[in-house]
Scaffold this active site. Structure first.
Site, PDB file in Angstrom:
ATOM      1  N   ASP A 194      43.608  14.033  43.769  1.00  0.00           N
ATOM      2  CA  ASP A 194      44.889  14.374  44.393  1.00  0.00           C
ATOM      3  C   ASP A 194      46.018  13.561  43.766  1.00  0.00           C
ATOM      4  O   ASP A 194      47.116  14.074  43.530  1.00  0.00           O
ATOM      5  CB  ASP A 194      44.796  14.113  45.902  1.00  0.00           C
ATOM      6  N   MET A 238      53.524  37.778  54.934  1.00  0.00           N
ATOM      7  CA  MET A 238      53.495  36.880  53.772  1.00  0.00           C
ATOM      8  C   MET A 238      54.905  36.412  53.425  1.00  0.00           C
ATOM      9  O   MET A 238      55.146  35.210  53.252  1.00  0.00           O
ATOM     10  CB  MET A 238      52.843  37.583  52.578  1.00  0.00           C
ATOM     11  N   ASP A 246      64.320  42.893  51.892  1.00  0.00           N
ATOM     12  CA  ASP A 246      63.409  44.033  51.992  1.00  0.00           C
ATOM     13  C   ASP A 246      64.254  45.297  52.003  1.00  0.00           C
ATOM     14  O   ASP A 246      65.489  45.239  51.957  1.00  0.00           O
ATOM     15  CB  ASP A 246      62.517  43.930  53.242  1.00  0.00           C
ATOM     16  N   VAL A 285      55.902  41.834  47.335  1.00  0.00           N
ATOM     17  CA  VAL A 285      55.804  43.210  47.835  1.00  0.00           C
ATOM     18  C   VAL A 285      54.350  43.675  47.762  1.00  0.00           C
ATOM     19  O   VAL A 285      53.454  42.915  47.389  1.00  0.00           O
ATOM     20  CB  VAL A 285      56.750  44.168  47.062  1.00  0.00           C
ATOM     21  N   VAL A 286      54.118  44.929  48.113  1.00  0.00           N
ATOM     22  CA  VAL A 286      52.767  45.480  48.195  1.00  0.00           C
ATOM     23  C   VAL A 286      51.983  45.280  46.894  1.00  0.00           C
ATOM     24  O   VAL A 286      52.549  45.295  45.803  1.00  0.00           O
ATOM     25  CB  VAL A 286      52.837  46.984  48.583  1.00  0.00           C
ATOM     26  N   LYS A 296      55.297  46.791  41.967  1.00  0.00           N
ATOM     27  CA  LYS A 296      55.712  45.444  41.559  1.00  0.00           C
ATOM     28  C   LYS A 296      56.579  45.491  40.295  1.00  0.00           C
ATOM     29  O   LYS A 296      57.616  44.839  40.221  1.00  0.00           O
ATOM     30  CB  LYS A 296      54.491  44.543  41.340  1.00  0.00           C
ATOM     31  N   SER A 301      47.481  38.352  44.128  1.00  0.00           N
ATOM     32  CA  SER A 301      46.166  37.724  44.156  1.00  0.00           C
ATOM     33  C   SER A 301      45.247  38.297  43.090  1.00  0.00           C
ATOM     34  O   SER A 301      44.177  37.765  42.842  1.00  0.00           O
ATOM     35  CB  SER A 301      45.526  37.911  45.535  1.00  0.00           C
ATOM     36  N   HIS A 327      50.829  32.362  43.243  1.00  0.00           N
ATOM     37  CA  HIS A 327      49.886  32.922  44.219  1.00  0.00           C
ATOM     38  C   HIS A 327      49.716  31.989  45.413  1.00  0.00           C
ATOM     39  O   HIS A 327      49.090  30.945  45.319  1.00  0.00           O
ATOM     40  CB  HIS A 327      48.529  33.170  43.529  1.00  0.00           C
ATOM     41  N   ASN A 362      46.689  32.793  52.086  1.00  0.00           N
ATOM     42  CA  ASN A 362      47.034  33.178  53.445  1.00  0.00           C
ATOM     43  C   ASN A 362      46.188  32.409  54.459  1.00  0.00           C
ATOM     44  O   ASN A 362      44.975  32.290  54.251  1.00  0.00           O
ATOM     45  CB  ASN A 362      46.796  34.697  53.595  1.00  0.00           C
ATOM     46  N   GLU A 417      48.549  28.707  43.273  1.00  0.00           N
ATOM     47  CA  GLU A 417      48.195  28.872  41.861  1.00  0.00           C
ATOM     48  C   GLU A 417      49.459  29.302  41.109  1.00  0.00           C
ATOM     49  O   GLU A 417      50.097  30.287  41.488  1.00  0.00           O
ATOM     50  CB  GLU A 417      47.130  29.970  41.695  1.00  0.00           C
ATOM     51  N   ASN A 454      39.910  33.092  42.963  1.00  0.00           N
ATOM     52  CA  ASN A 454      39.169  34.332  43.234  1.00  0.00           C
ATOM     53  C   ASN A 454      38.120  34.600  42.153  1.00  0.00           C
ATOM     54  O   ASN A 454      37.039  35.116  42.436  1.00  0.00           O
ATOM     55  CB  ASN A 454      40.120  35.520  43.349  1.00  0.00           C
TER      56      ASN A 454
END
Length: 716
Positions: A296, A324, A343, A399-400, A406, A428, A449, A452, A461, A499
């Site tokens: 750390d 988010m 938005d 966004v989605v 995007k 992600s 990134h 959640n 990230e 991931n």
């Protein structure tokens, strides 16, 4: 009277001596071996002087003493148990020499006094604390216990029950809590600290306070009869063991050490403390937790270095409100960076503001005043247009998760911001390289990134593509740090770092279920291994639809080992049956909400039938060791691949990504530290047993080389 590199002793008026901790060429005071040696020399000088009436201990820094120098632990803890216990006992003679001086002593605690810092203060007769100071004994968080007399002096001052709570909990304590249990004798404003300490010392010299009685209290046995002792310690053991769990032995060891020394004198009790710390020092938990602390520190240094070339971020923006976007907005605003939240619909903005409001409301009365809460919400500006985007220094696109959407949004926002504005995509799974093709200035673009829920998960990230500038990376890392997050810089690849490493673990789990594994047994075993939740439960929390989508991305990126077309998996069958996990109340488990609105996991009988429909072998119980190996080996191997390919620069960043991003068991230190603990030769032997399961279990050339050379990822 004495001058060292970290300590000086000088005479003040009226026969008072001042021992001041003021480490040269450093912003803080800490106890390294040299400072402990100097303390011994200072104590000897004070004992020899015949004209001293009292001692005040102070600090020349903004903090008192932050604790021991943890970088020295590796060398010290490499010795035998007997040698460590002897070293601890010898070091304690120095603190006892301060305690045994033939005149009263007072410590003025002006800032942080943790671990050895508090133990230093405990070795004097009295303590005066600044209203801005914090004290504590956090050693259990490093897998050890206090080693400079904390388990002996604190119980004798504040009572065994209070001392156990402080030592086994390892938390920092504020002045009011310290005063309440008499860990300190007074709390005063910072500007009155030294004067108040000197006044208390004068009163002790004059006989107003019986400092000899106080000292006798600290050097004699604990005042508990047999029944009280049994009640206190046996009750504490049950409570502490239940809270700490079997994988963290330090809190329970602390209780045992206090109990063993309870009926003894200080010097006898200190021997038990030395033996306790020596035993813990040789555990893999202490090795891993000390390593984590040092890791750390390394990440903090990297973030600080990034800050030197980062552009200032005075105004941020987030595209896409929702849960988010609202979480990102709250995190930015709560840490002092105002943010615009954009938005295309009022309904979405309401959702984002409601999320931010909910997070702020939870802090009111705890960490926030109503005024501060209003200030935070006031620095989040919802909007339906790009009106003020010329003032923005960084934009986080949230966004989605659709590459076409995007790309369109990224191109739109680039046209609205000033030259040099950093644009970061919170994705992600979508390639940052691919998204960068939508921009005229890809050097200002990268991935950011968030995990959640944003306010809880400490990791971000920061993903760079081939044209991303170093300045853009540094600015994003600095912004993440300003938000209170730990940033890990990752080279773009399918799945990025966390991931990409998590899904081979899921791959091992899928094959185990295919081969007849019991999903509940697997979860139980992996929770016993130290994961906060088993893989089936984790899938439900992540969201089975999300996991299915990311699985597709990774299968395309790494078809040789992550292809999901070889067999129909338990995840596939859940997805087909629209069992998406916690988000719709049913996945591998079903979920009901408790009175506080939190989801409670329940077993669903239908799950067994659905899994059975895709099992190639009858359901059976596997040995625990096989379950662990079949899930952990793919994770270790993929972590090594990421390191070999330069996806992350260091083993430290790889392991910290897993601990902060997916809750890898901290006491195991991360996938690479765990590999070091087992030994690479053993890893290769285990992998050979499962070679028939395919490429997921195939070690890399670097692993074979490391085994042959007897090397490790972290120094021993």
């Amino acid at each position: 009277m004495y001058q060292g590199q970290s300590i000086r002793v000088a005479k003040l008026d009226g026969g008072i001596a001042e021992l001041c901790f003021d480490r040269q060429n450093d912003a803080i005071n800490k106890f390294d071996a040299a400072t402990v040696k100097e303390l011994g020399e200072a104590a000897a000088a004070l004992a020899k002087a015949g004209d001293i009436k009292g001692l005040v201990v102070t600090s020349g820094k903004d903090v008192f003493i932050v604790g021991a120098d943890i970088t020295e632990f590796g060398e010290n803890f490499g010795r035998s148990e007997e040698e460590i216990a002897a070293w601890a006992f010898e070091a304690n003679k120095i603190f006892s020499a301060i305690e045994d001086l033939p005149f009263p002593s007072v410590t003025a605690i002006n800032g942080i006094a943790l671990g050895g810092g508090l133990e230093m203060a405990l070795s004097t007769d009295y303590r005066v604390m600044s209203t801005t100071a914090q004290i504590g004994l956090p050693e259990v968080k490093l897998g050890i216990i206090p080693g400079f007399g904390g388990t002996v002096r604190l119980p004798r001052l504040v009572g065994a029950d209070n001392a156990i709570e402080w030592i086994a909990g390892g938390e920092q304590q504020k002045p009011d809590a310290a005063l309440k249990i008499h860990a300190v004798d007074a709390v005063v404003a910072p500007d009155k600290l030294k004067a108040s300490a000197l006044k208390l010392l004068d009163q002790a010299i004059a006989g107003k306070y019986d400092w000899k009685a106080r000292r006798a209290q600290k050097t004699g046995p604990l005042k508990l009869d047999m029944m009280e002792s049994m009640m206190v310690f046996e009750t504490a053991k049950g409570f502490v063991a239940g809270k700490a769990g079997k994988n963290y032995p330090a809190p329970l060891t602390a209780v045992s050490v206090i109990q063993k020394g309870a009926g003894k004198s200080r010097d006898e009790a200190l021997k038990f403390e030395g033996q306790g710390i020596a035993k813990l020092a040789k555990t893999t938990a202490a090795d891993a937790l000390i390593g984590l602390f040092l890791n750390d520190q390394l990440l903090k240094k990297k973030a600080k270095a990034a800050g030197k070339i980062a552009r200032p971020v005075k105004q941020a923006a987030v595209l896409g409100a929702g849960i988010m976007g609202g979480g990102i907005a709250y995190q930015s605003a709560s840490r002092g960076t105002p943010i615009i939240m954009k938005d295309i619909a009022d309904k979405a903005l309401d959702l984002g503001m409601n999320e931010a409001n909910k997070l702020v409301s939870k802090q009111v009365g705890k960490k926030l005043t109503p005024e501060k809460a209003g200030e935070i919400l006031g620095s989040i500006r919802p909007t339906l247009n790009y009106g003020d985007f010329q003032t923005v220094d960084i934009v986080v696109e949230a966004v989605v998760e659709n590459p076409k959407v995007k790309k369109s949004v990224l191109a739109d926002v680039e046209a609205q911001v000033k030259p040099g504005t950093i644009i970061a995509s919170n994705t992600s799974s979508i390639s940052i390289e691919e998204l960068s093709t939508a921009l005229k200035h890809p050097e200002n673009f990268l991935g950011m990134h968030f995990f959640n829920p944003v306010h809880r998960m400490p990791l971000v990230e920061v993903i760079y593509a081939s044209k991303t500038s170093k300045e853009a990376i540094a600015t994003t890392v600095a912004y993440a740090s300003a938000m209170g997050k730990t940033a890990i810089v990752v080279k773009n690849c399918p799945g990025f770092l966390v991931n990409r490493i998590l899904f081979p673990y899921f791959g091992g789990w899928s094959m185990l279920l295919r081969d007849g594994g019991d999903y509940q047994q697997i979860d139980k075993v992996m929770e016993g291994f130290g994961w906060p939740m088993g893989p089936s439960y984790l899938q439900d929390v992540v969201g089975i639809d999300t996991s299915h989508h990311v699985g597709d991305v990774l299968a395309e990126g790494y078809p040789d080992r992550m292809s999901n077309k070889e067999f129909k998996s338990a995840l596939d069958v859940m997805y087909e049956n629209k069992r998406y996990g916690q988000k719709n109340g049913i996945g591998f488990f079903k979920y009901e909400t408790d009175p506080k609105g939190k989801p409670v996991k329940k077993v669903d009988p239908e799950t067994e039938q659905l899994i059975a429909s895709v099992q190639a072998a009858p359901k059976k119980e596997f040995a625990e060791a096989e379950i662990v190996d079949r899930l952990m080996l793919p994770m270790i191997i993929e972590t090594v691949r990421c390191l070999d390919e330069g996806i992350v620069e260091t083993p430290t960043e790889a392991d910290m990504g897993l601990i902060l991003g997916i809750g890898f068991p901290p006491f195991r230190g991360g996938a690479l530290k765990y590999a070091d603990t087992i030994g690479m030769k053993t890893i290769l032997e285990k992998a050979a047993q499962y070679a028939h399961l395919g490429k997921l279990y195939e070690p890399t050339e670097s692993m074979k080389k490391m085994a042959a050379e007897g090397k490790t990822y972290f120094p021993k």
